[in-house]
Enzyme design. Structure first.
Site, PDB file in Angstrom:
ATOM      1  N   TRP A  88       0.860  -1.204   0.000  1.00 25.29           N
ATOM      2  CA  TRP A  88       0.000   0.000   0.000  1.00 25.29           C
ATOM      3  C   TRP A  88       0.888   1.243   0.000  1.00 25.29           C
ATOM      4  CZ3 TRP A  88       0.807   3.307   4.052  1.00 25.29           C
ATOM      5  CH2 TRP A  88       1.285   2.781   5.261  1.00 25.29           C
ATOM      6  N   HIS A 173       4.864   5.149   6.765  1.00 20.30           N
ATOM      7  CA  HIS A 173       4.013   5.274   7.951  1.00 20.30           C
ATOM      8  C   HIS A 173       3.717   6.719   8.363  1.00 20.30           C
ATOM      9  CE1 HIS A 173       5.172   0.924   9.311  1.00 20.30           C
ATOM     10  NE2 HIS A 173       4.548   0.988   8.145  1.00 20.30           N
ATOM     11  N   THR A 226       4.646  -0.552  18.749  1.00 16.57           N
ATOM     12  CA  THR A 226       3.992   0.291  17.734  1.00 16.57           C
ATOM     13  C   THR A 226       2.774  -0.412  17.144  1.00 16.57           C
ATOM     14  OG1 THR A 226       5.794  -0.421  16.323  1.00 16.57           O
ATOM     15  CG2 THR A 226       5.748   1.880  16.893  1.00 16.57           C
ATOM     16  N   ASP A 255       1.847  -3.549   9.155  1.00 16.15           N
ATOM     17  CA  ASP A 255       3.293  -3.533   8.837  1.00 16.15           C
ATOM     18  C   ASP A 255       4.120  -3.783  10.094  1.00 16.15           C
ATOM     19  OD1 ASP A 255       2.948  -2.943   6.180  1.00 16.15           O
ATOM     20  OD2 ASP A 255       3.906  -0.963   6.253  1.00 16.15           O
ATOM     21  N   GLU A 256       3.744  -3.101  11.164  1.00 15.75           N
ATOM     22  CA  GLU A 256       4.520  -3.220  12.411  1.00 15.75           C
ATOM     23  C   GLU A 256       4.503  -4.670  12.891  1.00 15.75           C
ATOM     24  OE1 GLU A 256       6.110  -0.673  12.736  1.00 15.75           O
ATOM     25  OE2 GLU A 256       4.955   1.182  12.841  1.00 15.75           O
ATOM     26  N   HIS A 259       6.910  -6.624  10.883  1.00 13.22           N
ATOM     27  CA  HIS A 259       8.284  -6.299  11.298  1.00 13.22           C
ATOM     28  C   HIS A 259       8.626  -6.943  12.645  1.00 13.22           C
ATOM     29  CE1 HIS A 259       8.059  -2.412   8.649  1.00 13.22           C
ATOM     30  NE2 HIS A 259       8.195  -3.518   7.942  1.00 13.22           N
TER      31      HIS A 259
END
Ligand SMILES: [Fe+2]
Ligand SMILES: [Fe+2]
Length: 393
Positions: A88, A173, A226, A255-256, A259
């Protein structure tokens, strides 16, 4: 990235505030006067400075472990980065300026929804956005870790490819949050932009001592923090009726989470190869406390800005001391710390035992702090980010 709770002051690093940063700026109107002024100007100093910094505590031979893990990193880390074409982009969530009529219509709708959201929520969202915007600092810090740093800026070591790929994903972000906030009209963009400039100038000091053991533990903790924080801002946005904003926060949270999966996988591997060093590093990081990436933030006005922002986040349940304890306990379980026995030195065993009791200790401390908070009268603080309006901390 995320932050800690002010209710538990032990989570913070203390820092000195430079009086120079509190003085108003003078803008020069022409080149000759600016050259004149530069002769008398004080050298630039960060707004907050951290003293007593420690470097290179990992014995150099441990770097071999990371060299030997390059193939592993290629197959187990780089596979967790998303191809750009299927990622995205901030643009996907925001009014499209190439469609003039629709752009104004969508922006008007965004501003109508934004009017319904209270200032305290905006303080949290701005703090989260500013944290994300200090990304240059995080890439810098990742490249301080011995044995995994990007030696050239375009290194083909899998560790360096990971760091650049991670940075490229993270760079998405701050953007949608900042653009949303700009369009909302609810916040003082100039104050926010100043805070970002101050923060990047300050950097961060997370006590990882150039060690990739400590660094991977820190990043595992932070990515989960996060994830929690952005998930909560998504939940609150939905509650306030702004589904588009909830979508932005939710996409960032996803995403976090990915990760977090990568960094916890690195530490899991380190526990397999060198459990003693891994458990000692984990305990060391927790003893020093996980300081939050934006802990040195400053807006030119409030010397305790980070503490105030963290207190609002704690009160709204965006990120709290309980989350801190939860993350610790999650990581202790994820890396099976309790069951460690083989290959542990006496220090390793002490570190293991310390970690296994720590969650409970945090919970008791937080319970007492909550009791104290409930007895105290709530106070309010003015945040420059929301045009100096008062927000309860
Ligand atoms: Fe992020
Ligand atoms: Fe992140």
């Amino acid at each position: 990235m995320a932050f800690s709770s002010s209710s538990s002051t032990t989570f913070f690093v203390s820092h000195r505030i430079q009086a120079s940063s509190l003085q108003p700026k003078v803008y020069q109107s022409n080149i000759s006067s600016s050259m004149n002024a530069s002769r008398h100007k004080k050298p630039y100093r960060p707004a907050h400075e951290v003293e007593g910094q420690v470097t290179h505590s990992m014995p150099p031979h441990k770097m071999e472990i990371f060299k030997s893990l390059e193939n592993w990193a290629e197959n187990n880390l780089l596979t967790l980065l998303k191809p750009v074409e299927s990622s995205w982009q901030p643009h996907d969530f925001l009014p499209d300026p190439s469609l003039s009529d629709k752009f104004y219509e969508q922006t008007e709708e965004l501003r109508k929804r934004a009017k319904e959201i209270p200032d305290d929520y905006y303080v949290c969202l701005v703090g989260d956005m500013i944290t994300e915007e200090a990304l240059p600092t995080y890439q810098t810090v990742l490249n301080t870790f011995d044995g995994i740093r990007d030696e050239t800026g375009a290194s083909l070591s899998p560790w360096a490819i990971w760091t650049r790929g991670w940075t490229a994903e993270e760079n998405r972000h701050g953007d949608p949050l900042k653009q949303y906030l700009y369009l909302s009209g609810r916040v003082d963009m100039r104050q926010i932009e100043k805070t970002i400039q101050y923060l990047i100038g300050c950097g961060m000091y997370i006590k990882t001592e150039n060690s990739p053991f400590m660094g991977s533990i820190y990043t595992s903790f932070q990515e989960r923090a996060t994830f929690i924080s952005h998930s909560n801002t998504a939940r609150h946005a939905k509650r306030h009726g702004d589904l588009q904003l909830a979508q932005i926060c939710g996409a960032i949270a996803a995403d976090e989470k990915r990760h977090e999966g990568a960094y916890t996988r690195i530490v899991e591997k380190l526990f397999e190869l060198d459990p003693d060093a891994a458990v000692i590093a984990f305990a060391d990081m927790m003893r020093k406390k996980i300081v939050m990436p934006a802990h040195l933030m400053f807006d030119g006005r409030d010397p305790a800005l980070f503490d105030h922002f963290a207190a609002v986040a704690q009160r709204l349940g965006i990120y709290s001391a309980t989350d801190y304890a939860d993350i610790l306990e999650f990581l202790v379980g994820r890396w099976k710390v309790e069951g460690l026995a083989v290959g542990l030195s006496e220090d390793g065993k002490k570190a293991r035992d310390f970690l296994c009791c720590l969650g409970q200790r945090y919970r008791k401390l937080e319970e007492r702090a909550r009791g104290r908070r409930e007895k105290q009268e709530r106070r309010s603080v003015r945040f420059s980010w929301v045009f100096d309006r008062e927000v309860q901390v």
